[in-house]
Design a protein around this motif. Sequence first.
Motif, PDB file in Angstrom:
ATOM      1  N   LEU A   1       0.833  -1.205   0.000  1.00 56.34           N
ATOM      2  CA  LEU A   1       0.000   0.000   0.000  1.00 56.34           C
ATOM      3  C   LEU A   1       0.871   1.260   0.000  1.00 56.34           C
ATOM      4  O   LEU A   1       0.687   2.167  -0.828  1.00 56.34           O
ATOM      5  CB  LEU A   1      -0.913  -0.015   1.237  1.00 56.34           C
ATOM      6  N   ALA A   2       1.822   1.311   0.926  1.00 54.71           N
ATOM      7  CA  ALA A   2       2.662   2.509   1.066  1.00 54.71           C
ATOM      8  C   ALA A   2       3.439   2.786  -0.220  1.00 54.71           C
ATOM      9  O   ALA A   2       3.580   3.945  -0.645  1.00 54.71           O
ATOM     10  CB  ALA A   2       3.610   2.338   2.245  1.00 54.71           C
ATOM     11  N   ALA A   3       3.924   1.727  -0.862  1.00 51.59           N
ATOM     12  CA  ALA A   3       4.720   1.901  -2.090  1.00 51.59           C
ATOM     13  C   ALA A   3       3.873   2.496  -3.214  1.00 51.59           C
ATOM     14  O   ALA A   3       4.304   3.421  -3.918  1.00 51.59           O
ATOM     15  CB  ALA A   3       5.294   0.547  -2.518  1.00 51.59           C
ATOM     16  N   HIS A   4       2.657   1.984  -3.379  1.00 46.35           N
ATOM     17  CA  HIS A   4       1.789   2.534  -4.440  1.00 46.35           C
ATOM     18  C   HIS A   4       1.485   4.012  -4.181  1.00 46.35           C
ATOM     19  O   HIS A   4       1.510   4.830  -5.102  1.00 46.35           O
ATOM     20  CB  HIS A   4       0.470   1.758  -4.498  1.00 46.35           C
ATOM     21  N   ILE A   5       1.190   4.341  -2.936  1.00 48.80           N
ATOM     22  CA  ILE A   5       0.852   5.744  -2.636  1.00 48.80           C
ATOM     23  C   ILE A   5       2.069   6.633  -2.902  1.00 48.80           C
ATOM     24  O   ILE A   5       1.953   7.722  -3.465  1.00 48.80           O
ATOM     25  CB  ILE A   5       0.364   5.917  -1.178  1.00 48.80           C
TER      26      ILE A   5
ATOM     27  N   PHE B   1       4.481   6.233  -5.044  1.00 48.83           N
ATOM     28  CA  PHE B   1       4.678   6.502  -6.480  1.00 48.83           C
ATOM     29  C   PHE B   1       3.592   7.440  -7.016  1.00 48.83           C
ATOM     30  O   PHE B   1       3.875   8.438  -7.669  1.00 48.83           O
ATOM     31  CB  PHE B   1       4.714   5.201  -7.295  1.00 48.83           C
ATOM     32  N   LEU B   2       2.348   7.123  -6.735  1.00 50.93           N
ATOM     33  CA  LEU B   2       1.254   7.886  -7.359  1.00 50.93           C
ATOM     34  C   LEU B   2       1.201   9.343  -6.900  1.00 50.93           C
ATOM     35  O   LEU B   2       0.668  10.198  -7.597  1.00 50.93           O
ATOM     36  CB  LEU B   2      -0.090   7.193  -7.086  1.00 50.93           C
ATOM     37  N   SER B   3       1.772   9.623  -5.722  1.00 48.61           N
ATOM     38  CA  SER B   3       1.716  11.012  -5.235  1.00 48.61           C
ATOM     39  C   SER B   3       3.047  11.739  -5.441  1.00 48.61           C
ATOM     40  O   SER B   3       3.213  12.855  -4.961  1.00 48.61           O
ATOM     41  CB  SER B   3       1.331  11.031  -3.756  1.00 48.61           C
ATOM     42  N   CYS B   4       3.977  11.130  -6.187  1.00 48.63           N
ATOM     43  CA  CYS B   4       5.288  11.776  -6.328  1.00 48.63           C
ATOM     44  C   CYS B   4       5.184  13.021  -7.211  1.00 48.63           C
ATOM     45  O   CYS B   4       4.292  13.142  -8.049  1.00 48.63           O
ATOM     46  CB  CYS B   4       6.318  10.788  -6.888  1.00 48.63           C
ATOM     47  N   ASP B   5       6.105  13.941  -7.001  1.00 47.95           N
ATOM     48  CA  ASP B   5       6.097  15.201  -7.755  1.00 47.95           C
ATOM     49  C   ASP B   5       6.170  14.985  -9.269  1.00 47.95           C
ATOM     50  O   ASP B   5       5.632  15.772 -10.040  1.00 47.95           O
ATOM     51  CB  ASP B   5       7.289  16.078  -7.336  1.00 47.95           C
ATOM     52  N   GLU B   6       6.860  13.911  -9.672  1.00 52.74           N
ATOM     53  CA  GLU B   6       7.041  13.674 -11.112  1.00 52.74           C
ATOM     54  C   GLU B   6       5.709  13.390 -11.813  1.00 52.74           C
ATOM     55  O   GLU B   6       5.600  13.547 -13.025  1.00 52.74           O
ATOM     56  CB  GLU B   6       8.022  12.521 -11.346  1.00 52.74           C
ATOM     57  N   LEU B   7       4.674  12.993 -11.092  1.00 52.61           N
ATOM     58  CA  LEU B   7       3.356  12.804 -11.716  1.00 52.61           C
ATOM     59  C   LEU B   7       2.558  14.114 -11.734  1.00 52.61           C
ATOM     60  O   LEU B   7       1.421  14.153 -12.217  1.00 52.61           O
ATOM     61  CB  LEU B   7       2.555  11.696 -11.021  1.00 52.61           C
ATOM     62  N   GLU B   8       3.165  15.167 -11.219  1.00 54.55           N
ATOM     63  CA  GLU B   8       2.650  16.535 -11.394  1.00 54.55           C
ATOM     64  C   GLU B   8       1.177  16.689 -11.023  1.00 54.55           C
ATOM     65  O   GLU B   8       0.427  17.416 -11.671  1.00 54.55           O
ATOM     66  CB  GLU B   8       2.903  16.981 -12.845  1.00 54.55           C
ATOM     67  N   GLY B   9       0.767  15.966 -10.004  1.00 55.19           N
ATOM     68  CA  GLY B   9      -0.597  16.144  -9.500  1.00 55.19           C
ATOM     69  C   GLY B   9      -1.687  15.507 -10.348  1.00 55.19           C
ATOM     70  O   GLY B   9      -2.873  15.749 -10.109  1.00 55.19           O
ATOM     71  N   ARG B  10      -1.292  14.697 -11.369  1.00 55.47           N
ATOM     72  CA  ARG B  10      -2.253  13.920 -12.143  1.00 55.47           C
ATOM     73  C   ARG B  10      -3.445  14.745 -12.661  1.00 55.47           C
ATOM     74  O   ARG B  10      -4.602  14.333 -12.568  1.00 55.47           O
ATOM     75  CB  ARG B  10      -2.758  12.710 -11.320  1.00 55.47           C
TER      76      ARG B  10
ATOM     77  N   CYS C   1      -6.248   4.803  -4.651  1.00 54.54           N
ATOM     78  CA  CYS C   1      -5.726   3.976  -5.754  1.00 54.54           C
ATOM     79  C   CYS C   1      -4.753   2.934  -5.216  1.00 54.54           C
ATOM     80  O   CYS C   1      -4.791   1.770  -5.633  1.00 54.54           O
ATOM     81  CB  CYS C   1      -5.022   4.849  -6.783  1.00 54.54           C
ATOM     82  N   GLY C   2      -3.875   3.363  -4.319  1.00 51.13           N
ATOM     83  CA  GLY C   2      -2.955   2.413  -3.692  1.00 51.13           C
ATOM     84  C   GLY C   2      -3.752   1.321  -2.984  1.00 51.13           C
ATOM     85  O   GLY C   2      -3.397   0.134  -3.050  1.00 51.13           O
TER      86      GLY C   2
ATOM     87  N   GLU D   1       0.376  15.745   0.828  1.00 48.21           N
ATOM     88  CA  GLU D   1       1.560  14.950   0.468  1.00 48.21           C
ATOM     89  C   GLU D   1       1.832  13.928   1.562  1.00 48.21           C
ATOM     90  O   GLU D   1       1.405  14.128   2.699  1.00 48.21           O
ATOM     91  CB  GLU D   1       2.798  15.865   0.396  1.00 48.21           C
ATOM     92  N   ILE D   2       2.590  12.891   1.243  1.00 48.18           N
ATOM     93  CA  ILE D   2       2.992  11.936   2.277  1.00 48.18           C
ATOM     94  C   ILE D   2       3.861  12.666   3.304  1.00 48.18           C
ATOM     95  O   ILE D   2       4.711  13.480   2.935  1.00 48.18           O
ATOM     96  CB  ILE D   2       3.793  10.771   1.669  1.00 48.18           C
ATOM     97  N   ALA D   3       3.632  12.414   4.579  1.00 46.83           N
ATOM     98  CA  ALA D   3       4.442  13.036   5.635  1.00 46.83           C
ATOM     99  C   ALA D   3       4.948  11.934   6.558  1.00 46.83           C
ATOM    100  O   ALA D   3       4.363  10.849   6.616  1.00 46.83           O
ATOM    101  CB  ALA D   3       3.585  14.029   6.413  1.00 46.83           C
ATOM    102  N   PRO D   4       6.059  12.233   7.269  1.00 51.79           N
ATOM    103  CA  PRO D   4       6.656  11.188   8.117  1.00 51.79           C
ATOM    104  C   PRO D   4       5.695  10.658   9.178  1.00 51.79           C
ATOM    105  O   PRO D   4       5.824   9.519   9.608  1.00 51.79           O
ATOM    106  CB  PRO D   4       7.835  11.926   8.786  1.00 51.79           C
TER     107      PRO D   4
END
Length: 547
Positions: free
Chosen positions: A35-39, A41-50, A343-344, A496-499
Motif C-alpha cells: 500500500l505505502a509503495a503505491h501511494i 509513487f502515485l503522489s510523487c512530484d514527477e506525476l505533477e498532481g495527475r 488507488c494504492g 503529500e505523504i508526511a513522516p
Amino acid sequence: MPKALPLFVSACALSVPTFAQDRAALDALVDKDVLAAHIRFLSCDELEGRGVGTRGDLLAQRYLATQLQACGLQPAGEEGSWVQSVPILGITSQVTIPLRAAGENGEASFSAPDDYTAVAGSPATTAAWQGAELVFVGYGIFAPEQNWDDFGEADLRGKVLLVMNNDPADDPDRFAGKTRLYYGRWSYKYEEAARRGAVGAIVIHTNESAGYPYQVVQTSHGRENFWLPFVDGAPTLPVRSWCSEDAAKKLCALGGKDLDTLRRVAERGNQPPVPLGVKLDLAIENTVRELRSANIAGVLPGSDPQLAAEHVVVTAHFDHLGIGKPRGDDAIYNGAVDNASGCGGVLTLARAASQLTPRPRRSLMFLFVTAEESGLLGSQFFANQPTVPREQLVANFNVDGLNIWGSTRDLEFIGYGKNSLTGLASTIAEQRGRHLTPDSNPDLGLFYRSDHFNFARIGVPAAYFKAGKDFLDRPEDRRRMKNSYTAVHYHQPTDEIAPWWNYDGAVDDLRLLLECLVTTANADQAPRWTPGDEFEKARLPSGQGGR
Ligand SMILES: [Zn+2]
C-alpha cells in the motif's frame, strides 16, 4: 507463491456468509508495504498532481495498468486493453453582457462574481438571455413518488428559473428529512431546468442550503469547467448560474415580489411556478477545448460458471488537481490522500484478491476512474458506456481517501441504509469488533459527490467507505490531525505523504473492504436497493453534472 487459502463461503447457505476461521489468512493478503509503495509513487512530484489530460495523467494510467497486469488480472477496458478512453471538453465562459434586470419597480445591474456567477451548460460558443422572463420555481423538483411537483403545467421554454437549493427538510417522511437527496443537489436543478427547455437557471445561494459559503460557488466562475461530450439532441441549459441571497431578494423586489414569502409558500409543496414580472439580459462567450483521458480497468474472473458474468466493481479516482496556484514554493497538488491513497488501496486489494484460492464466484473488477475532481466525469462515462453489459454490474464499492491517522473502531459508510451492502458490511464490521457509522454530515449529500454515485444512478447498489473517527490510540491527537487535514491540506499542494503518516487504519479498513468484496462476490443473491430508495428504479437519466 502464496499458500492456497481455503474459502468455505461458496458452500454456505447464509445470505451473508462469514469468514470466521479464514479471516486471519484473508487479512494477511493485505500488505502495508505494498500500500505505502503505491501511494508513494502515485503522489510523487514527477506525476505533477495527475491533472486531467496532462502527462502526469498518462503516466498514472500506465502505472495502474502495469500493476493490474503484474497482479495477474485480465484487461477489462476497450477491445481487450486495460484502457477505456474518455473524451473530455474544457469550457471557459466569459461574461460579455453583464446581468441586467428590469421590472415594474425599476432596473438594476449586477456584477459577477460578487452578485452572481454564469457559466455555460452547453458547448455553444455563445449564450444569451435577451429580455428572458424570470420565473420562481421553489425547489425546482419534480418527484411524483414523493408527491411533489414544483412545475405543474407551466411552460418554461425560453425562461430563466430562479430556484432554491437543497430539498425540503421539514417533513421527516418526505425527501428523507434532513438528509440531502439527489433532488437537493444543484446539478439536479440545472438538469431539470434543461429538461423543461429553460434558457438558464439561477440557484439561490444560502450558507445553510449549500453547506458552504458563497465564495465556493464563485470559484467555478471564469474557470475552465469540464464536461463529457454532449449527446446530440440531449437537453442542455445554455447558462448555469448562482446568485447571492441578496441578489435574489433584489431580483424579486424589482418585480414587486418578496423572496421570503415566495420561499415560505414553496415549502408547502405543489405550488405553481411564479412569474416574477422581471426580464433579464445577459450574454456569455465560451471557449471550448477537447482533451483526452482514460479509465483503467482490470478483472479477476469469477470461478462460478453461472455467476462469473456478474461483476462487483471497486473504484478509486486517480486524477487530482495537477499543477496550480502555488502555496509557498509548491505548485504541485500531489493529492496523496485524495486519491493516491485510494488507488494504492485498490491496487493492494487487486493483489490480495488475485491470491485467493479458489477465486470468488462473481468477477471482481478493479476500476480506476479519471476526472472525478472535474465533476465525476470518468465514472459517468463508464456508467454510460460500461465495458461489460450494464446489467452485469451488481455492486460498487468506492474508495476516495484512506485513513492515514491510525486505527479506528468505526468506519464511516456513505449510503448507509440505502441498499443491502449496509447490512453485509455491518455484519462483517461487527465480527471484526468494529462498527459502521452512517454519513456524519447527511445534509451535505456526500453520496452524490464521489464516483459511486454514477453507479447508483444506473441502478447498481453502491457504497463509499470513509475513514472513521473513533481512534483506538491517542484519540484526541489523531482526531485533531484528521480535522487539520480537511481544514489545511485538502485540495492543497500540502496533501503529500508526511513522516507522521500511519497506515494501520488504512490496512484495517482495506481488510474489511476485501472481506466485503469477496463476500458480495460469493453470496447467492446479488445486492439490492432498500425498497423505496431513490435509486431502486434507477430512473435518473445519466445526464451531465453531479460534482
Ligand atoms: Zn477524491
